[in-house]
Design a protein around this motif. Sequence first.
Motif, short mmCIF file in Angstrom:
data_model
loop_
_atom_site.label_atom_id
_atom_site.label_comp_id
_atom_site.label_asym_id
_atom_site.label_seq_id
_atom_site.Cartn_x
_atom_site.Cartn_y
_atom_site.Cartn_z
N LEU B 169 48.36 61.55 -38.43
CA LEU B 169 48.45 60.29 -39.59
C LEU B 169 49.90 60.09 -39.80
N ARG B 170 50.43 61.34 -40.35
CA ARG B 170 52.06 61.87 -40.09
C ARG B 170 52.88 60.85 -39.34
N PHE B 172 51.52 59.33 -36.56
CA PHE B 172 51.44 58.84 -36.29
C PHE B 172 51.95 56.95 -37.46
N GLY B 173 51.64 57.41 -38.39
CA GLY B 173 52.75 56.54 -39.80
C GLY B 173 54.37 56.38 -39.54
N ASN B 174 55.17 57.22 -39.39
CA ASN B 174 56.63 57.51 -38.76
C ASN B 174 56.22 56.49 -37.89
N MET B 176 54.63 54.30 -35.94
CA MET B 176 54.07 52.73 -36.40
C MET B 176 54.96 52.01 -37.12
N SER B 177 55.71 53.07 -38.40
CA SER B 177 56.33 52.50 -39.20
C SER B 177 58.03 51.84 -38.32
N GLN B 213 60.40 63.89 -35.97
CA GLN B 213 58.55 64.52 -35.77
C GLN B 213 58.27 64.92 -35.00
#
Lengths: 88, 231
Positions: B169-170, B172-174, B176-177, B213
């Motif tokens: 999630l870390r 993906f979230g970075n 994706m944002s 990341q």
Amino acid sequence: MNQITNEGFILAMSAIGAGLAVISGIGPGIGQGIAAGYGASAVGRNPGARGEVVSTMLLGQAVAETTGLYGLVIALILLFANPLIGKL
Amino acid sequence: MGNEVDFMIKGYYKLTLFGNEVYVTTTHVCTLIVVLLLLVVGSIVNRKMKKAKDIPDTVQNVAEMYVEMLDNIVAENMGKTWLKYANYILTIFLFILICNISGVLGLRPPTADYGLTLTLALITFVVIQFNAFKHMGVLGYAKSLTQPIPILFPINIISEFATPLSLSLRLFGNIMSGTVMMGLYYGLLPKLITIGIPVFLHVYLDLFAGAIQTYVFCMLSMVFIQDKISE
């Protein structure tokens, strides 16, 4: 008020929920700021250990960031893959 | 107004597999491009390194720099048996790095798809659990899960399974944002502003955040593996 359809109501509330979920970004912001501040003061006191301090700081910031990203993921799910629409 | 906001995954080609509809999506195409790029770079470097010289030329220099830099990072974090894990870490580092910064090349970053990051995190999870069983034994591992007091056993089990979830999630979230931000910038603002100015956004969101990341993913993988092999 009678013109609001069920789908419209769910979509509007999902948008509000997505906005509320992104508020979770406050916490990681404060945490990362504190980590960066202490990292800067550590480098100032001991410039020789700059590499280790910076890598430890980045690792801590990345872990602190996770909670904010959970909020972001929930907001993205609500906006683009809304699970609540199917419940109607 | 500019064109439409566009950052979602799109299906290009429909396949039917065992009665299910499966799509060949943007992620597959972009991953394929990244893998082909890595294969070409790898074969070029391989050919150059076969006739390595004492005075390195450009390709040899860059390859040696990359391997030395990452070897140092792995050796710092993994203790005595670091060489066994250097292969894995170097491979995922290069793959995730190229995936993350492929937004600059005009692709949709493959790491902005939860399927890919979850797969990467599950590979790390398998490595972690394999090392835990190998170095502690089944009984030792079961005992280490009941530390510090036996009541915490379910919570320790949950925290083992939370590792791949938070890792994926870390990443993906970075990414994706960053992708969402670039999509909104290109989609919602007038065409005139989208010339030249997005360079700075690309440097921050794609290059900087992508590199950070990548480093964090590999670093956390090493920390979690090291946590299991040191006991």
